[in-house]
Motif scaffolding. Structure first.
Motif, PDB file in Angstrom:
ATOM      1  N   PHE A  20     -18.139  47.405 120.697  1.00 33.45           N
ATOM      2  CA  PHE A  20     -17.438  47.926 119.389  1.00 33.45           C
ATOM      3  C   PHE A  20     -16.352  48.913 119.696  1.00 33.45           C
ATOM      4  O   PHE A  20     -16.671  49.498 121.010  1.00 33.45           O
ATOM      5  N   GLY A  21     -15.295  48.896 119.154  1.00 33.07           N
ATOM      6  CA  GLY A  21     -14.134  49.861 119.717  1.00 33.07           C
ATOM      7  C   GLY A  21     -13.106  49.797 118.847  1.00 33.07           C
ATOM      8  O   GLY A  21     -12.828  48.940 117.688  1.00 33.07           O
ATOM      9  N   LEU A  22     -11.842  50.406 119.390  1.00 37.25           N
ATOM     10  CA  LEU A  22     -10.525  50.210 118.397  1.00 37.25           C
ATOM     11  C   LEU A  22      -9.757  48.899 118.917  1.00 37.25           C
ATOM     12  O   LEU A  22      -9.905  48.394 120.171  1.00 37.25           O
ATOM     13  N   SER A  23      -9.134  48.123 117.772  1.00 41.82           N
ATOM     14  CA  SER A  23      -8.798  46.923 118.244  1.00 41.82           C
ATOM     15  C   SER A  23      -7.866  46.765 119.385  1.00 41.82           C
ATOM     16  O   SER A  23      -7.761  46.030 120.105  1.00 41.82           O
ATOM     17  N   ASN A  24      -6.989  47.949 119.378  1.00 40.88           N
ATOM     18  CA  ASN A  24      -5.730  47.676 120.305  1.00 40.88           C
ATOM     19  C   ASN A  24      -6.575  48.070 121.744  1.00 40.88           C
ATOM     20  O   ASN A  24      -5.892  47.539 122.828  1.00 40.88           O
ATOM     21  N   LEU A  55      -6.984  63.802 121.943  1.00 42.79           N
ATOM     22  CA  LEU A  55      -8.063  63.088 122.976  1.00 42.79           C
ATOM     23  C   LEU A  55      -7.236  62.506 124.030  1.00 42.79           C
ATOM     24  O   LEU A  55      -6.278  61.906 123.889  1.00 42.79           O
ATOM     25  N   SER A  56      -7.779  62.522 125.245  1.00 44.93           N
ATOM     26  CA  SER A  56      -6.836  62.286 126.496  1.00 44.93           C
ATOM     27  C   SER A  56      -7.035  60.741 126.558  1.00 44.93           C
ATOM     28  O   SER A  56      -7.635  59.999 126.081  1.00 44.93           O
ATOM     29  N   LYS A  57      -6.229  60.414 127.792  1.00 44.68           N
ATOM     30  CA  LYS A  57      -6.225  59.006 128.006  1.00 44.68           C
ATOM     31  C   LYS A  57      -7.480  58.251 128.491  1.00 44.68           C
ATOM     32  O   LYS A  57      -7.605  57.361 128.844  1.00 44.68           O
ATOM     33  N   LYS A  58      -8.602  59.256 128.802  1.00 46.40           N
ATOM     34  CA  LYS A  58      -9.981  59.004 129.291  1.00 46.40           C
ATOM     35  C   LYS A  58     -10.420  58.105 128.067  1.00 46.40           C
ATOM     36  O   LYS A  58     -11.248  57.468 128.334  1.00 46.40           O
ATOM     37  N   GLN A  59     -10.054  58.135 127.020  1.00 50.87           N
ATOM     38  CA  GLN A  59     -10.578  57.471 125.694  1.00 50.87           C
ATOM     39  C   GLN A  59      -9.971  56.022 125.714  1.00 50.87           C
ATOM     40  O   GLN A  59     -10.316  55.327 124.917  1.00 50.87           O
ATOM     41  N   GLY A  60      -8.954  55.955 126.612  1.00 55.77           N
ATOM     42  CA  GLY A  60      -8.262  54.442 126.551  1.00 55.77           C
ATOM     43  C   GLY A  60      -6.680  54.736 126.544  1.00 55.77           C
ATOM     44  O   GLY A  60      -6.214  55.207 125.808  1.00 55.77           O
ATOM     45  N   LYS A  61      -6.241  54.036 127.498  1.00 54.47           N
ATOM     46  CA  LYS A  61      -4.515  54.024 127.552  1.00 54.47           C
ATOM     47  C   LYS A  61      -3.927  53.625 126.414  1.00 54.47           C
ATOM     48  O   LYS A  61      -2.944  54.137 125.837  1.00 54.47           O
ATOM     49  N   GLU A  62      -4.311  52.419 125.906  1.00 56.89           N
ATOM     50  CA  GLU A  62      -3.858  51.881 124.722  1.00 56.89           C
ATOM     51  C   GLU A  62      -4.046  52.847 123.515  1.00 56.89           C
ATOM     52  O   GLU A  62      -3.048  52.744 122.422  1.00 56.89           O
ATOM     53  N   TYR A  63      -5.178  53.451 123.286  1.00 59.30           N
ATOM     54  CA  TYR A  63      -5.351  54.448 122.145  1.00 59.30           C
ATOM     55  C   TYR A  63      -4.374  55.546 122.332  1.00 59.30           C
ATOM     56  O   TYR A  63      -3.805  55.617 121.077  1.00 59.30           O
ATOM     57  N   TYR A  64      -4.119  55.991 123.342  1.00 54.53           N
ATOM     58  CA  TYR A  64      -3.138  57.261 123.778  1.00 54.53           C
ATOM     59  C   TYR A  64      -1.869  56.864 123.340  1.00 54.53           C
ATOM     60  O   TYR A  64      -1.027  57.403 122.738  1.00 54.53           O
ATOM     61  N   ALA A  74       3.046  56.254 117.054  1.00 56.95           N
ATOM     62  CA  ALA A  74       2.953  56.520 115.629  1.00 56.95           C
ATOM     63  C   ALA A  74       3.792  57.603 115.291  1.00 56.95           C
ATOM     64  O   ALA A  74       4.350  57.752 114.331  1.00 56.95           O
ATOM     65  N   PHE A  75       3.749  58.872 116.174  1.00 56.42           N
ATOM     66  CA  PHE A  75       4.392  59.783 116.140  1.00 56.42           C
ATOM     67  C   PHE A  75       5.924  59.607 116.118  1.00 56.42           C
ATOM     68  O   PHE A  75       6.769  60.119 115.234  1.00 56.42           O
ATOM     69  N   ARG A  76       6.570  58.636 117.027  1.00 57.36           N
ATOM     70  CA  ARG A  76       7.795  58.269 117.130  1.00 57.36           C
ATOM     71  C   ARG A  76       8.105  57.461 115.891  1.00 57.36           C
ATOM     72  O   ARG A  76       9.204  57.697 115.317  1.00 57.36           O
ATOM     73  N   LEU A  77       7.485  56.548 115.201  1.00 53.70           N
ATOM     74  CA  LEU A  77       7.624  55.691 114.303  1.00 53.70           C
ATOM     75  C   LEU A  77       7.780  56.720 113.118  1.00 53.70           C
ATOM     76  O   LEU A  77       8.515  56.492 112.043  1.00 53.70           O
ATOM     77  N   ASP A  78       6.949  57.785 112.942  1.00 52.01           N
ATOM     78  CA  ASP A  78       7.311  58.781 111.992  1.00 52.01           C
ATOM     79  C   ASP A  78       8.321  59.744 111.995  1.00 52.01           C
ATOM     80  O   ASP A  78       8.509  60.659 111.049  1.00 52.01           O
ATOM     81  N   GLY A  79       9.103  59.503 113.132  1.00 47.22           N
ATOM     82  CA  GLY A  79       9.931  60.499 113.401  1.00 47.22           C
ATOM     83  C   GLY A  79       9.628  61.902 113.717  1.00 47.22           C
ATOM     84  O   GLY A  79      10.459  63.083 113.253  1.00 47.22           O
ATOM     85  N   MET A  80       8.616  62.242 114.538  1.00 46.89           N
ATOM     86  CA  MET A  80       7.983  63.556 114.495  1.00 46.89           C
ATOM     87  C   MET A  80       7.798  63.519 116.210  1.00 46.89           C
ATOM     88  O   MET A  80       7.416  62.638 116.821  1.00 46.89           O
ATOM     89  N   ILE A  81       8.265  64.532 116.793  1.00 45.96           N
ATOM     90  CA  ILE A  81       8.072  64.937 118.334  1.00 45.96           C
ATOM     91  C   ILE A  81       6.695  65.794 118.254  1.00 45.96           C
ATOM     92  O   ILE A  81       6.685  66.981 117.828  1.00 45.96           O
ATOM     93  N   SER A 141       2.385  57.746 106.785  1.00 48.11           N
ATOM     94  CA  SER A 141       2.355  57.780 108.169  1.00 48.11           C
ATOM     95  C   SER A 141       1.969  56.486 108.739  1.00 48.11           C
ATOM     96  O   SER A 141       1.190  55.799 108.141  1.00 48.11           O
ATOM     97  N   HIS A 142       2.699  56.407 110.119  1.00 47.93           N
ATOM     98  CA  HIS A 142       2.199  55.162 110.756  1.00 47.93           C
ATOM     99  C   HIS A 142       0.835  55.169 111.386  1.00 47.93           C
ATOM    100  O   HIS A 142       0.545  54.483 112.220  1.00 47.93           O
ATOM    101  N   HIS A 143       0.231  56.525 111.513  1.00 50.76           N
ATOM    102  CA  HIS A 143      -0.974  56.351 112.093  1.00 50.76           C
ATOM    103  C   HIS A 143      -2.058  55.476 111.328  1.00 50.76           C
ATOM    104  O   HIS A 143      -2.188  55.645 110.255  1.00 50.76           O
ATOM    105  N   HIS A 144      -2.744  54.847 112.469  1.00 54.40           N
ATOM    106  CA  HIS A 144      -3.897  54.140 111.735  1.00 54.40           C
ATOM    107  C   HIS A 144      -4.878  53.786 112.818  1.00 54.40           C
ATOM    108  O   HIS A 144      -4.716  54.134 114.085  1.00 54.40           O
ATOM    109  N   ALA A 145      -6.116  53.334 112.476  1.00 55.44           N
ATOM    110  CA  ALA A 145      -7.152  52.872 113.320  1.00 55.44           C
ATOM    111  C   ALA A 145      -8.010  51.713 112.782  1.00 55.44           C
ATOM    112  O   ALA A 145      -8.535  51.786 111.667  1.00 55.44           O
ATOM    113  N   ASP A 146      -7.872  50.715 113.448  1.00 53.64           N
ATOM    114  CA  ASP A 146      -8.859  49.365 113.182  1.00 53.64           C
ATOM    115  C   ASP A 146      -9.755  49.490 114.093  1.00 53.64           C
ATOM    116  O   ASP A 146      -9.587  49.340 115.243  1.00 53.64           O
ATOM    117  N   TYR A 147     -11.075  49.294 113.606  1.00 48.67           N
ATOM    118  CA  TYR A 147     -12.061  48.930 114.433  1.00 48.67           C
ATOM    119  C   TYR A 147     -12.370  47.381 114.770  1.00 48.67           C
ATOM    120  O   TYR A 147     -12.177  46.527 113.748  1.00 48.67           O
TER     121      TYR A 147
END
Length: 299
Positions: A149-153, A200-209, A215-222, A267-273
């Motif tokens: 189980f995990g995030l789709s990406n 959460l760092s890249k240790k959770q997964g590079k794709e997740y990070y 998503a921040f870029r798409l939201d126009g936020m730095i 927001s463009h932030h999302h999480a698909d399991y």
């Protein structure tokens, strides 16, 4: 009692074959760390049980009698058949065990119900192991577990993995209980654009990070990232102490009373399991379990 007799019979066959192939009782005894007399006694007992001599002991080296030659061929075949049958049984038993990798609160909330229902209808053992997002997918790809189980990406960069999205989660903003945003009904990306972030760092997964930052870029936020942490406990602790705020799937954090959880909108932030397996894994139980998962979530 029967098992003990079979074990003893099998052992003396090993002794007999060793004498033939080593060419002497003494060499066969050394192979099994026994005395020569112990091996000789076992062979003599076997001959008495069979009713004929296996060796002509009139020669310097033990020589097989005609009956001994036939028995040697039979013994080799018997052991070969035993090993083949043992391996078949072992393989079938292994096929009846599913090792499932989970990554966090979302799975801990849902997987026990799925497993309970699955085991009521299928006589298959389940072994559940917990990992972080990255490690779980790696374990699956390396054939160390059967289902993950995990995030789709997190599955996308592994061509040998087949996965199915099972749940679309809402994203929330996580703050300390004293934070000014903690009492709002909902927040937007504009409300948090100047807030220090705990991520959460890249240790959770590079794709997740990567997806998190995209998503921040798409939201126009730095994003102003104040701190990166390696696991969920550090993440919650840092936020609860007011070091910054965070973004999370609602299911991951909703039951934690150390922090406030506020829905994030616009927001463009999302999480698909998702749940996945290796396409070359032939365990039939995998497809059975996948069906239970899909029926449970009914996407």
């Amino acid at each position: 009692m029967i098992d003990r007799v079979i074990k003893m019979f099998k052992q003396v066959i090993y002794y007999f074959i060793a004498v033939v192939e080593q060419g002497s009782f003494s060499k066969a005894a050394k192979k099994f760390y026994l005395s020569q007399s112990a091996i000789s006694q076992q062979i003599t007992k076997l001959e008495n049980d069979l009713g004929f001599s296996l060796f002509d002991r009139s020669t310097y080296y033990p020589t097989l009698t005609e009956e001994g030659k036939r028995y040697y061929d039979l013994a080799k075949k018997l052991l070969s058949d035993y090993k083949n049958e043992y391996n078949d049984i072992k393989e079938n038993l292994q096929k009846d065990v599913l090792t499932i990798g989970i990554t966090g609160p979302f799975e801990r909330k849902h997987v026990p119900f799925i497993v309970k229902q699955f085991k009521e209808n299928d006589a298959i053992s389940i072994d559940i192991k917990a990992f972080n997002l990255f490690t779980c997918i790696e374990k699956l790809n390396n054939r160390e577990i059967d289902i993950a189980f995990g995030l789709s990406n997190n599955f996308k960069n592994y061509p040998d993995l087949i996965y199915r999205t099972i749940y679309h989660s809402h994203i929330c903003v996580v703050t300390s209980l004293e934070h000014p945003l903690s009492h709002k009904e909902y927040v937007t990306i504009k409300d948090i654009k100047n807030e220090p972030l705990i991520v959460l760092s890249k240790k959770q997964g590079k794709e997740y990070y990567h997806d998190y930052m995209e998503a921040f870029r798409l939201d126009g936020m730095i994003p102003y990232i104040k701190k990166e942490v390696d696991d969920l406990n550090e993440y919650v602790m840092a936020i609860s102490l007011g070091e910054g705020i965070g973004l999370s799937a609602t299911e991951v954090i909703s039951e934690n009373d150390q922090v406030a959880v506020i829905p994030l909108k616009e927001s463009h932030h999302h999480a698909d399991y998702a749940v996945g397996y290796r396409q070359d894994n032939e365990k039939k139980a995998i497809q059975q379990f996948m069906k239970y998962v899909e029926d449970y979530f009914r996407l």
